[in-house]
Design a protein around this motif. Sequence first.
Motif, PDB file in Angstrom:
ATOM      1  N   LEU A  95       0.831  -1.201   0.000  1.00  8.01           N
ATOM      2  CA  LEU A  95       0.000   0.000   0.000  1.00  8.01           C
ATOM      3  C   LEU A  95       0.870   1.257   0.000  1.00  8.01           C
ATOM      4  O   LEU A  95       2.007   1.248   0.485  1.00  8.01           O
ATOM      5  N   ALA A  96       0.302   2.342  -0.524  1.00  8.20           N
ATOM      6  CA  ALA A  96       1.003   3.635  -0.498  1.00  8.20           C
ATOM      7  C   ALA A  96       0.663   4.361   0.804  1.00  8.20           C
ATOM      8  O   ALA A  96      -0.498   4.399   1.226  1.00  8.20           O
ATOM      9  N   TYR A  97       1.691   4.942   1.422  1.00  8.36           N
ATOM     10  CA  TYR A  97       1.511   5.684   2.669  1.00  8.36           C
ATOM     11  C   TYR A  97       1.967   7.123   2.467  1.00  8.36           C
ATOM     12  O   TYR A  97       2.902   7.389   1.704  1.00  8.36           O
ATOM     13  N   ALA A  98       1.293   8.016   3.167  1.00 10.98           N
ATOM     14  CA  ALA A  98       1.563   9.448   3.012  1.00 10.98           C
ATOM     15  C   ALA A  98       2.114  10.029   4.299  1.00 10.98           C
ATOM     16  O   ALA A  98       1.675   9.690   5.406  1.00 10.98           O
ATOM     17  N   LEU A 105       1.857  13.077  10.453  1.00 10.36           N
ATOM     18  CA  LEU A 105       1.212  11.779  10.624  1.00 10.36           C
ATOM     19  C   LEU A 105       1.488  10.891   9.419  1.00 10.36           C
ATOM     20  O   LEU A 105       1.494  11.357   8.288  1.00 10.36           O
ATOM     21  N   LEU A 106       1.717   9.618   9.676  1.00  9.05           N
ATOM     22  CA  LEU A 106       1.860   8.623   8.618  1.00  9.05           C
ATOM     23  C   LEU A 106       0.544   7.866   8.502  1.00  9.05           C
ATOM     24  O   LEU A 106       0.095   7.208   9.451  1.00  9.05           O
ATOM     25  N   LEU A 107      -0.099   7.968   7.331  1.00 13.30           N
ATOM     26  CA  LEU A 107      -1.416   7.382   7.090  1.00 13.30           C
ATOM     27  C   LEU A 107      -1.439   6.751   5.703  1.00 13.30           C
ATOM     28  O   LEU A 107      -0.624   7.103   4.836  1.00 13.30           O
ATOM     29  N   ALA A 108      -2.367   5.857   5.481  1.00 12.71           N
ATOM     30  CA  ALA A 108      -2.552   5.309   4.131  1.00 12.71           C
ATOM     31  C   ALA A 108      -2.946   6.451   3.190  1.00 12.71           C
ATOM     32  O   ALA A 108      -3.847   7.235   3.493  1.00 12.71           O
ATOM     33  N   VAL A 112      -3.348  -6.343   6.513  1.00 13.25           N
ATOM     34  CA  VAL A 112      -3.688  -4.927   6.678  1.00 13.25           C
ATOM     35  C   VAL A 112      -4.405  -4.444   5.414  1.00 13.25           C
ATOM     36  O   VAL A 112      -3.915  -4.619   4.303  1.00 13.25           O
ATOM     37  N   SER A 113      -5.581  -3.841   5.604  1.00  8.20           N
ATOM     38  CA  SER A 113      -6.364  -3.387   4.460  1.00  8.20           C
ATOM     39  C   SER A 113      -6.857  -1.966   4.693  1.00  8.20           C
ATOM     40  O   SER A 113      -6.612  -1.369   5.740  1.00  8.20           O
ATOM     41  N   LEU A 114      -7.583  -1.459   3.704  1.00  3.88           N
ATOM     42  CA  LEU A 114      -8.138  -0.103   3.779  1.00  3.88           C
ATOM     43  C   LEU A 114      -9.630  -0.130   4.118  1.00  3.88           C
ATOM     44  O   LEU A 114     -10.296   0.900   4.036  1.00  3.88           O
ATOM     45  N   ASP A 115     -10.147  -1.290   4.518  1.00  4.83           N
ATOM     46  CA  ASP A 115     -11.575  -1.411   4.794  1.00  4.83           C
ATOM     47  C   ASP A 115     -12.012  -0.520   5.946  1.00  4.83           C
ATOM     48  O   ASP A 115     -13.106   0.028   5.956  1.00  4.83           O
ATOM     49  N   ALA A 116     -11.170  -0.409   6.948  1.00  8.28           N
ATOM     50  CA  ALA A 116     -11.477   0.441   8.104  1.00  8.28           C
ATOM     51  C   ALA A 116     -10.153   0.860   8.724  1.00  8.28           C
ATOM     52  O   ALA A 116      -9.125   0.211   8.544  1.00  8.28           O
ATOM     53  N   GLY A 117     -10.182   1.984   9.431  1.00 16.20           N
ATOM     54  CA  GLY A 117      -8.983   2.395  10.140  1.00 16.20           C
ATOM     55  C   GLY A 117      -8.109   3.352   9.369  1.00 16.20           C
ATOM     56  O   GLY A 117      -8.595   4.186   8.595  1.00 16.20           O
ATOM     57  N   THR A 118      -6.790   3.202   9.535  1.00 14.15           N
ATOM     58  CA  THR A 118      -5.832   4.181   9.022  1.00 14.15           C
ATOM     59  C   THR A 118      -4.819   3.586   8.056  1.00 14.15           C
ATOM     60  O   THR A 118      -3.984   4.306   7.521  1.00 14.15           O
ATOM     61  N   GLY A 119      -4.871   2.262   7.869  1.00 13.19           N
ATOM     62  CA  GLY A 119      -3.854   1.601   7.056  1.00 13.19           C
ATOM     63  C   GLY A 119      -2.700   1.075   7.875  1.00 13.19           C
ATOM     64  O   GLY A 119      -1.782   0.459   7.344  1.00 13.19           O
TER      65      GLY A 119
END
Length: 477
Positions: free
Chosen positions: A262-265, A278-281, A330-337
């Motif tokens: 996954l890409a993180y920002a 902050l580091l987030l998806a 780890v997925s993007l379904d819920a949360g922050t990544g």
Amino acid sequence: MSDYKDTLSLPKTEFPMRANLAQREPEILTRWQGMDLYHKIREHRAQCPKFVLHDGPPYANGDIHIGHVVNKVLKDIIVKARTLSGFDAPFVPGWDCHGLPIELVVEKQVGQSGVDVDAKTFRSACRQFAREQVARQRADFERLGVLGDWSSPYLTMDFRIEANIVRSLRKIMEAGHVQRGAKPVHWCADCGSALAEAEVDYEERQSPAIDVRFRVLDDEAVVRGCLAGSERPGEGPLSVVIWTTTPWTLPANQAVAVNPNLAYALVECRIPQGSERLLLALELVDALMQRYAIDEYRVIGTCVGKALEGATLQHPFYQRVVPVILGAHVSLDAGTGAVHTAPGHGEDDYLVGEQYGLPVDNPVGPDGRFLPDTELFADEEVFAANAHVIEVLKRKGALLFEETITHSYPHCWRHKTPIIFRATPQWFISMDSNGLRAEALHAIAEVLWNPEWGRQRIEGMVQNRPDWCISRQRAWG
């Protein structure tokens, strides 16, 4: 005038006008028993093709109810229909004489095993209670007109059957399928025992959902990995943000997992206290900023999750350094990544933790309370401790967001209370040992399933479960 009935052509029958079922049914059953009808049918059909219906046993606990009646009558219809179709269709009824329902009743009668009475006395009381229940239920089932070998039912507490169970277990152990380990299992604090998958129901429950900062310790290295060339590194402390609906599991945290692909920002934010990063998806940045009510923000760099592996983070309230690890779950379904990882409290956490050699820390006792030596939360009941964990996070400046959500959550099918995942020493049958999973899937494919969803259900369980817990912490089970 003639009687109208004399003008009608009616069939002649010896059947009485009234059924008188209250009197006739016992007479019919007595006649069947007197002529030993079940065994006479067996003799008559001895050379015919077999049709065997296995009786999924009821618990030997309490009087029969409408569910028992539907179950037994439908089975009786099937067996009798197959018999009339030319098959030898024996029916051997059975009872499950073990388990918690019986144990709970006996506890009320004689007290708890190991507390009020010794284990031998308790088990004897359980055996006697089960024997009484079998006799009562058998009389009622026979009264329903169900034909079967009622004189020789199978009972799980029959010593011959128990011995065969031990013999079967020996074969499984000799094949190398049984392992012992401290792995997380479904645990009911009310039962004081691990639960099998079939003993877990999912019901709607309200839980606190929180976003938590894990402060990055080697922030310069992480920032460099997210920047390409001349971008400004931004200002303020740097944190990886996780989301969880079980704040009480944070004391057992050992890592934070990100998806390698996954890409993180790297996001620089303006908050009332100043700037923070902050580091987030990457895909979730805008939605998360809206959730946190942060209007001023900008993405100053990106990277893939694999580049974050090995970064070190500060646990939000313990003096514990935890690593960033990689996990395909780890997925993007819920949360922050990014996923808080406690190998002692979750199956995915345990599996990914095993790859990285993480400790399997379980600070929760069998009664669902934190152990006396648990820092900050000693002796607190885990669900009640959620509020305390959130309070500590606020005090430490680690809580970024909190809300209450309604979601599907596992409950004990007996007590209807929420259960937890906790690692305890258990015995498991490992599906990955000596080709057992492939062998089981092949056997499932050889069976004709009706309805077809039965096959899909067991196939999914065998494919997705790495281990099957076969131990229980019960005196009569």
